[in-house]
Motif scaffolding. Structure first.
Motif, PDB file in Angstrom:
ATOM      1  N   THR A 131      88.183 -16.793  32.426  1.00  0.00           N
ATOM      2  CA  THR A 131      88.135 -16.912  33.884  1.00  0.00           C
ATOM      3  C   THR A 131      86.815 -16.338  34.419  1.00  0.00           C
ATOM      4  N   GLY A 132      86.428 -15.175  33.870  1.00  0.00           N
ATOM      5  CA  GLY A 132      85.187 -14.540  34.296  1.00  0.00           C
ATOM      6  C   GLY A 132      83.977 -15.412  34.026  1.00  0.00           C
ATOM      7  N   LEU A 133      83.944 -16.050  32.861  1.00  0.00           N
ATOM      8  CA  LEU A 133      82.815 -16.919  32.519  1.00  0.00           C
ATOM      9  C   LEU A 133      82.765 -18.116  33.475  1.00  0.00           C
ATOM     10  N   ALA A 134      83.944 -18.645  33.776  1.00  0.00           N
ATOM     11  CA  ALA A 134      83.988 -19.807  34.679  1.00  0.00           C
ATOM     12  C   ALA A 134      83.548 -19.402  36.082  1.00  0.00           C
ATOM     13  N   GLN A 135      83.950 -18.199  36.527  1.00  0.00           N
ATOM     14  CA  GLN A 135      83.534 -17.707  37.842  1.00  0.00           C
ATOM     15  C   GLN A 135      82.020 -17.612  37.945  1.00  0.00           C
ATOM     16  N   ARG A 136      81.394 -17.304  36.802  1.00  0.00           N
ATOM     17  CA  ARG A 136      79.939 -17.209  36.792  1.00  0.00           C
ATOM     18  C   ARG A 136      79.258 -18.581  36.770  1.00  0.00           C
ATOM     19  N   GLY A 137      80.088 -19.630  36.767  1.00  0.00           N
ATOM     20  CA  GLY A 137      79.527 -20.975  36.837  1.00  0.00           C
ATOM     21  C   GLY A 137      79.401 -21.685  35.502  1.00  0.00           C
ATOM     22  N   TYR A 138      79.868 -21.053  34.434  1.00  0.00           N
ATOM     23  CA  TYR A 138      79.807 -21.720  33.132  1.00  0.00           C
ATOM     24  C   TYR A 138      81.053 -22.569  32.940  1.00  0.00           C
ATOM     25  N   LYS A 139      80.867 -23.778  32.464  1.00  0.00           N
ATOM     26  CA  LYS A 139      82.030 -24.620  32.189  1.00  0.00           C
ATOM     27  C   LYS A 139      82.709 -24.089  30.931  1.00  0.00           C
TER      28      LYS A 139
ATOM     29  N   PRO B  20      91.204   0.057  31.107  1.00  0.00           N
ATOM     30  CA  PRO B  20      92.182   1.133  31.243  1.00  0.00           C
ATOM     31  C   PRO B  20      93.607   0.596  31.217  1.00  0.00           C
ATOM     32  N   GLU B  21      94.510   1.426  30.689  1.00  0.00           N
ATOM     33  CA  GLU B  21      95.927   1.074  30.723  1.00  0.00           C
ATOM     34  C   GLU B  21      96.346   1.018  32.181  1.00  0.00           C
ATOM     35  N   SER B  22      97.030  -0.038  32.568  1.00  0.00           N
ATOM     36  CA  SER B  22      97.259  -0.206  33.995  1.00  0.00           C
ATOM     37  C   SER B  22      98.455  -1.112  34.237  1.00  0.00           C
ATOM     38  N   GLN B  23      99.193  -0.745  35.254  1.00  0.00           N
ATOM     39  CA  GLN B  23     100.334  -1.558  35.666  1.00  0.00           C
ATOM     40  C   GLN B  23      99.862  -2.920  36.165  1.00  0.00           C
ATOM     41  N   ALA B  24      98.630  -2.953  36.671  1.00  0.00           N
ATOM     42  CA  ALA B  24      98.099  -4.207  37.214  1.00  0.00           C
ATOM     43  C   ALA B  24      98.063  -5.296  36.151  1.00  0.00           C
ATOM     44  N   VAL B  25      97.786  -4.904  34.892  1.00  0.00           N
ATOM     45  CA  VAL B  25      97.706  -5.903  33.815  1.00  0.00           C
ATOM     46  C   VAL B  25      99.065  -6.561  33.627  1.00  0.00           C
ATOM     47  N   LEU B  26     100.109  -5.738  33.590  1.00  0.00           N
ATOM     48  CA  LEU B  26     101.456  -6.249  33.383  1.00  0.00           C
ATOM     49  C   LEU B  26     101.885  -7.135  34.550  1.00  0.00           C
ATOM     50  N   ASN B  27     101.626  -6.649  35.752  1.00  0.00           N
ATOM     51  CA  ASN B  27     101.987  -7.420  36.943  1.00  0.00           C
ATOM     52  C   ASN B  27     101.294  -8.775  36.940  1.00  0.00           C
ATOM     53  N   ALA B  28      99.993  -8.743  36.644  1.00  0.00           N
ATOM     54  CA  ALA B  28      99.209  -9.980  36.660  1.00  0.00           C
ATOM     55  C   ALA B  28      99.755 -10.962  35.631  1.00  0.00           C
ATOM     56  N   SER B  29     100.074 -10.465  34.408  1.00  0.00           N
ATOM     57  CA  SER B  29     100.603 -11.337  33.369  1.00  0.00           C
ATOM     58  C   SER B  29     101.902 -11.979  33.838  1.00  0.00           C
TER      59      SER B  29
ATOM     60  N   LEU C 244      91.124 -11.605  38.170  1.00  0.00           N
ATOM     61  CA  LEU C 244      91.159 -12.091  39.548  1.00  0.00           C
ATOM     62  C   LEU C 244      91.688 -11.040  40.516  1.00  0.00           C
ATOM     63  N   GLU C 245      92.287  -9.971  39.966  1.00  0.00           N
ATOM     64  CA  GLU C 245      92.743  -8.866  40.803  1.00  0.00           C
ATOM     65  C   GLU C 245      91.543  -7.945  41.032  1.00  0.00           C
ATOM     66  N   ASP C 246      90.732  -8.294  42.040  1.00  0.00           N
ATOM     67  CA  ASP C 246      89.440  -7.625  42.228  1.00  0.00           C
ATOM     68  C   ASP C 246      89.564  -6.120  42.432  1.00  0.00           C
ATOM     69  N   ASP C 247      90.661  -5.729  43.116  1.00  0.00           N
ATOM     70  CA  ASP C 247      90.755  -4.320  43.472  1.00  0.00           C
ATOM     71  C   ASP C 247      91.365  -3.462  42.363  1.00  0.00           C
ATOM     72  N   SER C 248      91.776  -4.072  41.243  1.00  0.00           N
ATOM     73  CA  SER C 248      92.352  -3.261  40.167  1.00  0.00           C
ATOM     74  C   SER C 248      91.258  -2.791  39.214  1.00  0.00           C
ATOM     75  N   GLU C 249      91.504  -1.624  38.618  1.00  0.00           N
ATOM     76  CA  GLU C 249      90.520  -1.098  37.665  1.00  0.00           C
ATOM     77  C   GLU C 249      90.390  -2.015  36.461  1.00  0.00           C
ATOM     78  N   ALA C 250      91.524  -2.533  35.980  1.00  0.00           N
ATOM     79  CA  ALA C 250      91.488  -3.405  34.803  1.00  0.00           C
ATOM     80  C   ALA C 250      90.672  -4.660  35.118  1.00  0.00           C
ATOM     81  N   GLY C 251      90.886  -5.211  36.324  1.00  0.00           N
ATOM     82  CA  GLY C 251      90.128  -6.399  36.713  1.00  0.00           C
ATOM     83  C   GLY C 251      88.636  -6.113  36.745  1.00  0.00           C
TER      84      GLY C 251
END
Lengths: 269, 251
Positions: A25-33, A211-220, A228-235
């Motif tokens: 996702t990150g690579l695609a956001q940077r414009g790479y196909k 970092p270990e984070s609840q955000a990763v689990l929630n996102a999954s 894509l969770e810009d405000d999370s540390e893991a993101g």
């Protein structure tokens, strides 16, 4: 010519699929196909994390066996432009991935994509070997614990001897370490290996520390790549990792554990 | 599809000769007593049945003390065969032995240190590990071998002649072997076996001793027995008489 990146670990459950989803996702956001390919035939998960499981009609094995074209099987991501998912088959087993078949599909994709991210299954058997064989770069996902580090060491050895680059005597596969589920408090309590310990054992270049984070689990669970969770540390940590993958310099962040809130800092909580 | 394949087969010679080296087990015979041999062999097999099943074996006669005339190769082969051990040939001995071996349809190999066995601390594990990937890239410097890449879990590096020098860590689950000394400029976390052809003067040097196993000329110690003062410090492992000793490298 696409750059082929394998996301691998040896050990299961360390965050390969999460990493594949976020890096692609990150690579695609940077414009790479970019296409992310699920090599975990029989146990497909990537489509769940990418939230496209309801749109799977044809899969990787169908394309290998000539039952579908690549364009029929590739799923375009709805959130990020330039991102495509090639899902694995749930009903076949890993033997369906033949060396020639995989080669043919990757060759065809190489013509139109900038990056191919291969999500490897756990283990060091056929499926994992197929995923890493064509790699130009490898992201070795490791948890800060002894068995995961040992398995990563093993997979690094296999990369050096069984990849196509090794067999053809070309420049070796570029290896990156991605340390996931890192919890500084537990490191300080001696319950986890530290970044230095892991670096000492594996001695390869560090792509990032997630970092270990609840955000990763929630996102999954929500089918969102955590990047894509810009405000999370893991993101943020994944975004840094993508930047380093593209050759940018980024300082290591989030190593000091959970950020303390403003009030907690004021009152020494 | 079939046509090019057929012509390719026709054009290619039906064989090619290649040099190959293979690690073999040698039965060093001190004297020949069929009954004692049978009994001792059965004992050994009971300890590690899987290791001995269909084991290719060379009879070593470098240390043979009896008369050549007492040696009955047919009887020896018979005993081995009943335990499903395959005798390949004979190593060492004089012209008489050589003639006897030829009569028994056994190959004769020159004696000395050409194909001595690796030490066999744990036969079952040894055989299980023979399916390893090729080792990291190495450069050979005449006799001996130089490795600059880390030796990782599951990899094996072998210097069949001379010393082995490794300028990187040897990971847990990796194995390094040399006919001579082993120098490791990094931590040793895997197995290191020096003097595998029986050179008792060989040593293992490492910057941090964290090994799973160290061995010199077949005398070995496992991790449990290495947890002394020298653990995780620069150390040298050598053979003093029959005892494997660990000395600190710094003084």
């Amino acid at each position: 010519m696409a750059r082929i990146i394998v996301v691998t670990s040896g050990k299961g459950g360390v965050g390969k699929t999460t990493t594949s989803a976020s890096i692609s996702t990150g690579l695609a956001q940077r414009g790479y196909k970019t296409a992310v390919i699920d090599f975990d035939v029989g146990l497909r998960n990537l489509d769940l994390i990418m939230n496209c499981e309801r749109r799977v009609v044809y899969d990787f094995v169908n394309v290998i066996q000539g039952e579908a074209t690549l364009n029929q099987a590739l799923i375009r991501d709805k959130r990020v432009e330039n991102l495509f998912i090639l899902p694995a088959s749930q009903t076949r087993d890993k033997e369906a991935l033949t060396a020639e078949g995989v080669q043919k599909v990757l060759d065809e994709m190489s013509e139109t994509f900038d990056y191919l991210v291969c999500d490897s299954p756990a283990g060091i058997e056929h499926g994992a070997l197929m995923a890493l064989y064509h790699a130009d770069e490898a992201i070795v996902v490791t948890n800060p614990e002894v068995s995961s580090v040992r398995d990563s060491d093993r997979i690094l050895g296999i990369l050096q001897s069984k990849s196509r680059r090794a067999e053809e005597g070309r420049e070796p596969v570029k290896e990156h370490l991605l340390l996931t589920r890192y919890n500084n408090e537990r490191v300080e309590r001696g319950e986890m290996l530290s970044l230095e310990d892991v670096n000492d054992i594996l001695s390869i270049s560090l792509l990032g520390v997630i970092p270990e984070s609840q955000a990763v689990l929630n996102a999954s669970n929500q089918g969102t790549p955590v990047i894509l969770e810009d405000d999370s540390e893991a993101g943020g940590a994944y975004a840094d990792a993508v930047a380093r993958l593209l050759g940018e310099e980024r300082p290591l962040r989030f190593l000091d554990g959970q950020k303390k809130g403003f009030l907690k800092r004021m009152f020494g909580g | 599809m079939s046509e090019p394949a057929a012509t390719a087969t026709e054009n290619r010679a039906c064989f090619e000769l290649r040099g190959a080296s293979q690690t073999l087990t040698v039965m060093e015979l001190h004297h020949f007593d069929p009954d004692a041999l049978e009994r001792d062999l059965r004992d050994k097999i009971r300890q590690a049945p899987n290791f001995f099943r269909d084991l290719p074996l060379v009879i070593g006669l470098d240390h043979y003390e009896g008369n050549a005339a007492d040696l009955d190769f047919f009887q020896l082969i018979g005993i081995c065969r009943t335990h499903s051990i395959q005798v390949l040939g004979v190593r060492g001995g004089d012209d008489d032995i050589r003639r006897l071996a030829r009569n028994a349809a056994l190959a004769w190999l020159p004696g000395g240190q050409t194909s001595a066995p690796r030490p066999v601390p744990d036969p079952e594990q040894e055989t299980a590990e023979n399916t390893e990937e090729s080792a990291p890239e190495t450069t050979s410097t005449g006799a001996g071998r130089l490795v600059t890449q880390p030796v990782r879990s599951g990899q094996q590096v072998y210097a069949p002649e001379g010393d082995l020098i490794i300028m990187a860590p040897v990971g847990a689950g990796a194995e390094v072997l040399a006919a001579g000394h082993i120098h490791i400029y990094g931590p040793l976390r895997g197995r290191a076996l020096a003097g595998v052809h029986g050179d008792t003067s060989a040593s293992i040097f490492c910057q941090s001793l964290e090994a799973e196993l160290v061995s010199v000329a077949g005398h070995y110690k496992i991790s449990e027995d290495l947890q002394g003062d020298d653990w995780r410090t620069p150390a040298r492992v050598r053979l003093e008489g029959d005892v494997l000793t660990v000395d600190p490298l710094t003084r």
